[in-house]
Each structure stands twice: as C-alpha cells, then as structure tokens.
Motif scaffolding. Structure first.
Motif, short mmCIF file in Angstrom:
data_model
loop_
_atom_site.label_atom_id
_atom_site.label_comp_id
_atom_site.label_asym_id
_atom_site.label_seq_id
_atom_site.Cartn_x
_atom_site.Cartn_y
_atom_site.Cartn_z
N THR B 55 8.47 8.92 -11.33
CA THR B 55 7.45 8.01 -11.86
C THR B 55 6.96 7.04 -10.78
O THR B 55 5.79 6.69 -10.76
CB THR B 55 7.98 7.20 -13.06
N GLN B 59 3.13 6.71 -9.87
CA GLN B 59 2.43 5.43 -9.98
C GLN B 59 1.70 5.09 -8.69
O GLN B 59 0.54 4.70 -8.70
CB GLN B 59 3.44 4.33 -10.33
N GLN B 72 -0.31 4.49 -17.81
CA GLN B 72 1.09 4.44 -17.40
C GLN B 72 2.06 4.92 -18.49
O GLN B 72 2.86 5.82 -18.26
CB GLN B 72 1.44 3.02 -16.98
N PHE B 76 4.21 8.31 -18.07
CA PHE B 76 5.65 8.16 -17.85
C PHE B 76 6.46 8.89 -18.91
O PHE B 76 7.43 9.58 -18.59
CB PHE B 76 6.03 6.67 -17.81
N VAL B 79 6.30 12.58 -18.40
CA VAL B 79 7.10 12.98 -17.24
C VAL B 79 8.59 13.01 -17.61
O VAL B 79 9.30 13.97 -17.31
CB VAL B 79 6.87 12.01 -16.06
N ALA B 119 12.03 2.81 -15.50
CA ALA B 119 10.85 3.29 -14.77
C ALA B 119 9.76 2.23 -14.75
O ALA B 119 9.13 1.97 -13.71
CB ALA B 119 10.33 4.59 -15.40
#
Lengths: 203, 191
Positions: B55, B59, B72, B76, B79, B119
């Motif tokens: 992550t 990002q 985001q 996230f 993922v 994260a």
C-alpha cells in the motif's frame, strides 16, 4: 408486522454491540465522549443503510465466488462518501474520529449484514434491516459514550453536570472525575459492565 | 535510534490493541488458547508487513502522482483482500507445513482492522518506506504480545468461578481493561 420487526430487531433483540458483539474496534475507540460515539454511530448507519440497499439490488447478478470482494467495493464506496462529506462539513468530529472513519469498511457489522441479510432479502426489508441495525449501533455507542463521559468528565454531550467548584464536597470523588474512563482501559471496563447488565436485563 | 523508538512506541506505549483499539475482534475471538493465538500472531505479522509495503508503494507511486488520494480506502481494502487470498494460495503451494499452521487464520485477517489501520497510519504519519515497514512489524509484534498475554490469562480464567452475568464477553473485556491499565504504565517511555 414483519416489516416493523426487521426495523426494530436491531435495536434491542439483536443489538449489534450488546447481543451479537460485532464491530468492537470503533465501539471502544470512538466513545470517549457521547457526541463522538453518536457521530460514529450515525456515519455507520448511513453506510449500513446504503450498502444494504445496493447489495440487495445487485446480489443476484454477482457470481458467488467473488461476492465478498464485490460487497467490500460497494461498502468502501459509501465509506469514501461519508469520509469526504464529514471532512467538508463536520471538521472537528472528523478529526476526533480520525482513522476510524475509513475503518468503517472493515467494521464486521456492515459486511456481516450484507452477507447474512441483504443478499437474500428484498430491497425494502434490507433497508429496514440496515437502518435498524445502524440505529441499534448508534444507540449503543451513544449510551457507552455518555457513561464514559459522565464518569470520566462529569458531563454529557459537553454539558457539565456539576459546577466547576462543587459546593457540596462529599469527599474526593466529586472533585476529580475518574479520568481513566475517558482513556483506553475505561472503554473496556465500561463496555464489560454494560454487556453484563444488558445480559441480566434481557433475562 | 529512531527505529528503536518507533519499535518501542509501537509495541508497548501505543499498543495496537490495548491503546489504539485496532484488531479487537480477533483479540477477543481467537485469544482463548496460547497455540492458536501464536498462529494468529504469525499470520497477522506476515500480512501486515506485506500489506504496508504494497500500500505504501501504491500510495506514493500511483495514487499521489495521479491525484487519486480520495480512492485510498477502496484501493487499500482491495489490495489487502487480494493479498490475503494470494498469500493463502502461494503458501498452500510452497509450504504446506506453514499453510497448515497459519491457513485457518488467513481468511479472518481481511476483516482485521489492524491491517488497514496500520496501512493508513503509515501514510498519515509520513513515514518513509523503511520506517513504515519497521512500524508495521513492531505493531504486529505488539498485537501478538497482547494476544498471547490475553490467551495465557484466559486459560487460567477457565478454572475461575466467574459470576453468571459476567461469563463470556464481559469478563474478557474486563481482563482486557486491566491489561490496558497495565500497559498505560509504559506511557512516557518514549518522549
């Protein structure tokens, strides 16, 4: 009749916090005051209502194998909406809830209701279920937040319950609130006793 | 020195479960035996470090340059969910023994808010890659520590005579509260 049941079951009989015991993280973390608890509860209610509605509409088009990731995407979309709206209009609440707003995505209640209810029931019932569960969650959080705020700060929703200089000095207790209830251990202890009392009352 | 501070702060001072309330669900659910909680801690450590690494890179090299920061949360969680699936499949092929040990815990980890929480925290705290990974690893160790201590207490608690209304969740929460009280003693070590 059954519609009313779908709405009200989440409030007492299947209360997500006191009975099903799901979604502990935001419950413990955001209830340091009544207003924070209520804000978190309402944000979660919105996500629950919206995700339950959408998932009950699209559930039959989603292959069974990819249903969990699909639900997560739907939920994450609504969480992003809440996140952006709260950042724009309720800045101070947004800051005090902090990381727990994006974490609504992994709140077990939201995914739990999608998996256990919304994907096999109609739109209207799913909406009522989402709203009822959300309100039960909000109620529990507000209650826990109030208890912690009263014990830890002698106030509810920011209103002082006793004057700054108490005229009746019944020992140290009324001078100093039990700060520990605002801090981390107080969250666990207050919730433990509340669940115990709820279990007792339910019988 | 910096890294030592990050590690101590993440394990003791800001313990992920007892001070930040991340990952409370598995903490209350899985921590009834020391063996299983060790397995859970291992699996969580693995996933948290890997997820933070991926992550972080996403990002800084995808979301930031493209101006997609508002995506985001969605990115996230996807993922993490796919990472958990992938780890499960790879582990099954490469190391059946490890899969046997960790396997049953892996699906549970997607909904462990500590993974997504760490994260996001790494991005919020502006850590660089190495600091982020160290922070993630230390947080996971803190999670494991809390889980194992709790499991040890709960094994003993089974023999105790708990009042009827307090059985189950309430007594676990109360134990966690007292543990949190103990961990508050670490406050002030760092800074």
């Amino acid at each position: 009749m059954s519609h009313i049941y779908q709405l009200t079951k989440g409030i007492i009989k299947e209360n997500p916090i006191f009975v099903i015991v799901l979604g502990m993280c935001p419950t413990l973390a955001t209830t340091s005051s009544a207003i924070n608890g209520m804000g978190m509860g309402l944000a979660t209610t919105f996500v629950l209502l919206s995700s339950n509605t959408v998932i009950s509409l699209i559930a039959r088009f989603i292959p069974d194998k990819v249903r969990i990731p699909s639900y997560i995407v739907v939920i994450a979309t609504f969480v992003t909406i809440v996140d952006l709206v709260m950042q724009a209009y309720t800045q101070s609440l947004y800051e005090s809830l902090g990381i727990f707003i994006p974490l609504i995505v992994v709140n077990c209640i939201v995914l739990g209701r999608a998996e256990a209810f919304a994907n096999k029931n109609g739109v209207f019932d799913s909406m009522l279920d989402g709203l009822g569960m959300g309100l039960g969650f909000t109620l529990a959080l507000t209650l826990l937040g109030s208890v912690r705020e009263i014990l830890g700060n002698f106030s509810v929703f920011g209103l002082k319950l006793i004057p700054k200089e108490p005229v009746w000095t019944a020992g140290q207790f009324f001078h100093d609130p039990m700060l520990v209830f605002i801090l981390a251990p107080g969250a666990f202890i207050a919730l433990a006793y509340m669940i115990a009392i709820f279990n007792k009352l339910k019988k | 020195m910096e890294y030592i501070l990050i590690i101590i702060a993440a394990i003791f001072v800001n313990n992920v479960v007892l001070a930040q309330f991340l990952g409370t669900c598995p903490f209350l659910g899985v921590s009834s035996k020391i063996d299983t909680s060790l397995g859970m801690a291992g699996a969580v450590t693995f996933v948290i470090v890997l997820a933070t690494l991926v992550t972080f890179l996403l990002q800084h090299y995808v979301l930031n340059p493209l101006g997609l920061v508002f995506m985001q949360t969605i990115v996230f969680i996807l993922v993490i969910a796919s990472l958990v699936q992938m780890v499960e499949i790879i582990l099954k092929k490469l190391s059946p023994a490890l899969y046997q040990a960790l396997g049953i815990f892996l699906p549970l980890i997607t909904t462990n808010c500590a993974v997504l929480g760490v994260a996001i925290l790494v991005i919020k705290k502006n850590y660089n890659l190495l600091e982020g990974v160290v922070f993630a690893g230390a947080t996971a160790i803190g999670f494991g520590l809390a889980l194992v201590i709790m499991a040890g207490i709960r094994e003993q608690l089974e023999l105790a005579n708990v009042p009827k209304g307090m059985k189950g969740v309430p007594i676990s929460l109360l134990t966690a509260g007292i543990l949190a009280l103990a961990f508050m003693g670490f406050a002030g070590i760092v800074k």
